[in-house]
Design a protein around this motif. Sequence first.
Motif, short mmCIF file in Angstrom:
data_model
loop_
_atom_site.label_atom_id
_atom_site.label_comp_id
_atom_site.label_asym_id
_atom_site.label_seq_id
_atom_site.Cartn_x
_atom_site.Cartn_y
_atom_site.Cartn_z
N TYR A 46 -4.65 -47.23 38.89
CA TYR A 46 -3.60 -48.24 38.72
C TYR A 46 -2.63 -48.34 39.91
N ASN A 47 -1.97 -47.27 40.24
CA ASN A 47 -0.97 -47.33 41.30
C ASN A 47 -1.58 -47.52 42.68
N ASN A 48 -2.84 -47.14 42.83
CA ASN A 48 -3.51 -47.32 44.12
C ASN A 48 -4.14 -48.70 44.27
N ASN A 49 -4.13 -49.50 43.19
CA ASN A 49 -4.65 -50.88 43.23
C ASN A 49 -6.14 -50.93 43.59
N VAL A 50 -6.90 -49.92 43.16
CA VAL A 50 -8.32 -49.87 43.49
C VAL A 50 -9.14 -49.43 42.29
N ILE A 51 -10.44 -49.66 42.42
CA ILE A 51 -11.43 -49.12 41.48
C ILE A 51 -12.18 -48.02 42.20
N ARG A 52 -12.21 -46.84 41.59
CA ARG A 52 -12.91 -45.71 42.20
C ARG A 52 -14.23 -45.49 41.47
N LYS A 53 -15.23 -45.02 42.20
CA LYS A 53 -16.51 -44.66 41.62
C LYS A 53 -16.67 -43.15 41.69
N VAL A 54 -17.08 -42.55 40.58
CA VAL A 54 -17.27 -41.11 40.51
C VAL A 54 -18.72 -40.83 40.16
N THR A 55 -19.44 -40.20 41.08
CA THR A 55 -20.81 -39.80 40.83
C THR A 55 -20.82 -38.34 40.45
N VAL A 56 -21.36 -38.04 39.27
CA VAL A 56 -21.32 -36.68 38.76
C VAL A 56 -22.66 -35.99 39.00
N ALA A 57 -22.59 -34.79 39.55
CA ALA A 57 -23.80 -33.98 39.79
C ALA A 57 -23.46 -32.53 39.55
N VAL A 58 -24.44 -31.77 39.12
CA VAL A 58 -24.24 -30.33 38.94
C VAL A 58 -24.40 -29.67 40.29
N GLN A 59 -23.35 -28.98 40.73
CA GLN A 59 -23.39 -28.36 42.06
C GLN A 59 -22.54 -27.10 42.11
#
Length: 480
Positions: free
Chosen positions: A467-480
């Motif tokens: 919200y405050n950053n005015n962006v949409i973030r993508k989170v790719t989840v992997a076991v590491q």
Amino acid sequence: MPGSRIGRTDVTQNITHMKKTLQGSFLIFLFIAAIATITGCSKDKATLAVPTVEINPIVRGLTSTTITVAGRGTAANIINENGICFSPANKTPTIADIKVTDTVGGRWEVNLTGLNPGSTYYFRAYATNDAGTGYSDVLTITMPSNNAVPTGTVVTFAGSVSGTGGYAEGTGTGALFNGPQNITYNPLNSLLYVSDTYNNAIRTITTGGATATINVSPIGYADGALSAASFYGPRGMSFDAQGNAYVADLGNNIIRKISTTGTVSTIAGNTISGYVNGDAAKAEFYNPTATVVDPSGNVYVADRTNNLIRKITSSGIVSKFVGYEAKGGYSQITVPGYLDGDASTAIFNYPVALAMDNAGNIYVADYKNKAIRKVTAAGNVTTYAGGLNYPDLIGNPSSLAIDAQGNMFIVDSNGRILEITNQKVLYVLAGASGTTGLQDGVGAAARFSNPQSIAIDGQGNLYVADYNNNVIRKVTVAVQ
């Protein structure tokens, strides 16, 4: 003078008698007090109850050799010791097995180390007083074979990399948003839908990052074709099996429907903020923030300021689904609190987001209670995670999403993206609580600024409305 001597003797005798009398009375008093004390102590011991305790079903810090387990007392009682006891062999462990104590208090948390990779352990919380030891239910955990854990890699998916707010279509970082507050994925067309708050717009993003506007208008209220309809701060959105969208129009205090043909209609509410059930056209909401639709077409609403979950049937009848209703003429907004129970006794405090699992249970992001609450189809409410008994576990949840396997993903608006697996293990996928910024990266290196919403696409990628950053973030989840 003889009279004076006689007077002195009488006084001396009287004083001596008084001393003996007072000493005797004092001894009698001590004897009575001692008996009373003994009787009182015996009574206290006789009425002292064995402590009742529970174990937190959510564990964290899980690696191949470590785990963090918490418990709490469920009733006011005197306790001398508390902690966690466990065993790899005894399925109902006691303090005669392995125990780790913690500081005596209403709740406690123990970090256990040196466990065996791949082994199954049985855990119980316990508390002890002079009457005995009370135990919780058993928590069974199989330790992982290695230390790999789910971790999120965060990138800025759409919006300015500098966090600049604005309004522009484009692809990826070429687009501009201004306070995106909700994001939802529609599996029927593989599009992400974004409620872009300060642009008063509803926009879409392809999984390739290309943005488009489906509605932008001055603040207002008008139904009709998408090109002519107007909203006032649209928030949470969900989709039915046919792909129709249901929007919580927060500023207008109504619930809108966007059909697959692009027509906007009001399905419940009359723009008046308040609390009224019944016919959809006469019903009143107070800052609705989220919706979710069941397979029968019933729409459930997080009615934030009324501290209720409401239900809109497919025939257009609005009712309270769960939550405590104000009595005696008090306003509904006067009853925020925290209590599990049935549909009439359970209390929420600022419910802001909803998600439904495959079994039809609804999960509520209960923001001010720092909790995820679970609501069964019958309306029974329990705390699934966090809550005032474990306030640091999930922070202030502003959104949640559940994948097909039953794993839950949570936005902590304090700056974290969390996962609670279907085995009830909590992992911090990305970010850090209490720190802000616009930083891509892996795990704790990433930074968010008041993240508000989360969605899952068909490939299991996560998208966060930052919200405050005015962006949409993508989170790719992997076991590491």
